[in-house]
Scaffold this motif. Structure first.
Motif, PDB file in Angstrom:
ATOM      1  N   ILE A   1     -10.493 -12.590  -5.019  1.00  0.00           N
ATOM      2  CA  ILE A   1     -10.696 -11.234  -4.512  1.00  0.00           C
ATOM      3  C   ILE A   1     -11.607 -11.251  -3.295  1.00  0.00           C
ATOM      4  O   ILE A   1     -11.399 -10.516  -2.330  1.00  0.00           O
ATOM      5  CB  ILE A   1     -11.284 -10.303  -5.615  1.00  0.00           C
ATOM      6  N   TYR A   2     -12.620 -12.142  -3.307  1.00  0.00           N
ATOM      7  CA  TYR A   2     -13.541 -12.237  -2.170  1.00  0.00           C
ATOM      8  C   TYR A   2     -12.865 -12.884  -0.957  1.00  0.00           C
ATOM      9  O   TYR A   2     -13.078 -12.445   0.180  1.00  0.00           O
ATOM     10  CB  TYR A   2     -14.786 -13.022  -2.553  1.00  0.00           C
ATOM     11  N   SER A   3     -12.078 -13.935  -1.204  1.00  0.00           N
ATOM     12  CA  SER A   3     -11.401 -14.583  -0.079  1.00  0.00           C
ATOM     13  C   SER A   3     -10.334 -13.661   0.513  1.00  0.00           C
ATOM     14  O   SER A   3     -10.131 -13.641   1.736  1.00  0.00           O
ATOM     15  CB  SER A   3     -10.772 -15.909  -0.522  1.00  0.00           C
ATOM     16  N   THR A   4      -9.690 -12.867  -0.334  1.00  0.00           N
ATOM     17  CA  THR A   4      -8.715 -11.895   0.168  1.00  0.00           C
ATOM     18  C   THR A   4      -9.388 -10.870   1.069  1.00  0.00           C
ATOM     19  O   THR A   4      -8.900 -10.570   2.170  1.00  0.00           O
ATOM     20  CB  THR A   4      -8.014 -11.178  -1.004  1.00  0.00           C
ATOM     21  N   ILE A   5     -10.525 -10.353   0.623  1.00  0.00           N
ATOM     22  CA  ILE A   5     -11.271  -9.387   1.436  1.00  0.00           C
ATOM     23  C   ILE A   5     -11.785 -10.045   2.710  1.00  0.00           C
ATOM     24  O   ILE A   5     -11.697  -9.481   3.808  1.00  0.00           O
ATOM     25  CB  ILE A   5     -12.446  -8.797   0.630  1.00  0.00           C
ATOM     26  N   GLY A   6     -12.314 -11.265   2.575  1.00  0.00           N
ATOM     27  CA  GLY A   6     -12.869 -11.967   3.731  1.00  0.00           C
ATOM     28  C   GLY A   6     -11.831 -12.236   4.804  1.00  0.00           C
ATOM     29  O   GLY A   6     -12.077 -12.003   5.999  1.00  0.00           O
ATOM     30  N   PHE A   7     -10.651 -12.719   4.402  1.00  0.00           N
ATOM     31  CA  PHE A   7      -9.603 -12.990   5.381  1.00  0.00           C
ATOM     32  C   PHE A   7      -9.032 -11.698   5.959  1.00  0.00           C
ATOM     33  O   PHE A   7      -8.591 -11.678   7.113  1.00  0.00           O
ATOM     34  CB  PHE A   7      -8.494 -13.832   4.753  1.00  0.00           C
ATOM     35  N   SER A   8      -9.026 -10.630   5.185  1.00  0.00           N
ATOM     36  CA  SER A   8      -8.592  -9.333   5.707  1.00  0.00           C
ATOM     37  C   SER A   8      -9.521  -8.873   6.826  1.00  0.00           C
ATOM     38  O   SER A   8      -9.068  -8.387   7.874  1.00  0.00           O
ATOM     39  CB  SER A   8      -8.566  -8.291   4.589  1.00  0.00           C
ATOM     40  N   VAL A   9     -10.829  -9.050   6.602  1.00  0.00           N
ATOM     41  CA  VAL A   9     -11.816  -8.681   7.623  1.00  0.00           C
ATOM     42  C   VAL A   9     -11.660  -9.572   8.849  1.00  0.00           C
ATOM     43  O   VAL A   9     -11.682  -9.093   9.997  1.00  0.00           O
ATOM     44  CB  VAL A   9     -13.246  -8.786   7.055  1.00  0.00           C
ATOM     45  N   ALA A  10     -11.492 -10.884   8.636  1.00  0.00           N
ATOM     46  CA  ALA A  10     -11.339 -11.816   9.752  1.00  0.00           C
ATOM     47  C   ALA A  10     -10.100 -11.480  10.572  1.00  0.00           C
ATOM     48  O   ALA A  10     -10.118 -11.525  11.814  1.00  0.00           O
ATOM     49  CB  ALA A  10     -11.243 -13.248   9.228  1.00  0.00           C
ATOM     50  N   LEU A  11      -9.022 -11.105   9.883  1.00  0.00           N
ATOM     51  CA  LEU A  11      -7.788 -10.734  10.580  1.00  0.00           C
ATOM     52  C   LEU A  11      -7.982  -9.446  11.371  1.00  0.00           C
ATOM     53  O   LEU A  11      -7.544  -9.340  12.529  1.00  0.00           O
ATOM     54  CB  LEU A  11      -6.660 -10.572   9.567  1.00  0.00           C
ATOM     55  N   ALA A  12      -8.654  -8.474  10.773  1.00  0.00           N
ATOM     56  CA  ALA A  12      -8.909  -7.202  11.461  1.00  0.00           C
ATOM     57  C   ALA A  12      -9.767  -7.415  12.701  1.00  0.00           C
ATOM     58  O   ALA A  12      -9.509  -6.822  13.769  1.00  0.00           O
ATOM     59  CB  ALA A  12      -9.582  -6.216  10.509  1.00  0.00           C
TER      60      ALA A  12
END
Length: 267
Positions: free
Chosen positions: A110-121
């Motif tokens: 869940i944290y890596s999903t959120i982290g990569f979502s932020v990095a992509l944004a």
């Protein structure tokens, strides 16, 4: 030897006019999904079946990716063989990045999903802020291509994390995940053609979702029956999709069916 400035400017302008990305056709989406599936199964094969381990596999595939990216950046136009090889390698490395975070560092999905979502944004924001567009039809400068490949890397890492999160941690299962992500892509396609959803936004939303779709397909085919898969194994699954990719890329190289308008594809 002295080269007049005007000739350097003419050469730079010529380079800018040559697109490095294929036209978006049905072939593009088919190969993209095949690449994402290979990324999932090939990473598992090298890491677990051959026993390379996450660290060695990551270093090895990372080095090959860097070499291929150098080749890709040096090209002046779209070359199917090089372009799609880079996509396959990015898919594998993106999977390995997520696997390292999950298996070696213990980062919850869940944290890596959120982290990569932020990095992509953040990458999208920086790209748009710098270039004023996120259209892949504008990939005709070094900077735009750099943003493009960085974006794709994050989509692969995010797709791996979100796909594993939904299929495994949330207990949805591989087959149900395939249906879920395929349905979401279908909704985006309908929204674009029926309700005129912005083409750039629709493209990137679909592109992001093809990663967990492909990962779910790869897991469904390779994982054993007791884990909800077909039990084909990582070797057979990887070979099936790699052969399909090679056949399609050869076809595109010969026919130039996906060459950017006004640009001839090269072998």
């Amino acid at each position: 030897m002295f080269i007049p400035v005007k000739y350097l400017l003419m050469e730079a302008k010529a380079k800018k006019l040559l697109s490095k990305v294929p036209e978006i056709t049905i072939y593009f989406w088919i190969i993209k999904i095949l690449c994402t599936t290979v990324g999932e199964t090939a990473a598992d094969y090298l890491n677990m079946t051959l026993g390379f381990g996450l660290t060695n596999t990551t270093y090895f595939m990372g080095a090959i990716l860097i070499a291929m990216l150098v080749w890709q950046f040096r090209l002046r136009k779209y070359v199917p063989t090089v372009y799609w090889l880079v996509v396959v390698l990015l898919s594998i490395v993106g999977t390995l990045i997520t696997d390292n975070l999950t298996d070696r560092m213990g980062v919850p999905l869940i944290y890596s999903t959120i982290g990569f979502s932020v990095a992509l944004a953040v990458t999208f924001y920086a790209w748009y802020k710098s270039e004023g567009t996120l259209s892949i039809h504008s990939i005709n400068t070094f900077k735009r291509e750099a943003y493009y490949w960085l974006t794709i890397l994050f989509t692969f890492a995010l797709g791996t994390a979100s796909g594993d999160l939904i299929a495994e941690q949330f207990g949805v299962g591989y087959f149900a995940s395939i249906i879920l992500f395929a349905a979401l892509i279908g909704v985006i396609t309908l929204a674009h053609y029926k309700f005129r959803l912005n083409s750039v936004l629709a493209f990137w939303l679909a592109y992001i979702l093809t990663r967990p779709l492909g990962a779910s397909i790869g897991d469904f085919m390779s994982q054993p029956n007791d884990a909800g898969g077909l039990g084909l194994g990582t070797i057979v699954t990887s070979v099936i999709f790699l052969v399909a990719i090679v056949i399609l890329v050869i076809y595109l190289t010969i026919t130039r069916a996906d060459a950017p308008k006004g640009v001839k594809a090269e072998v």
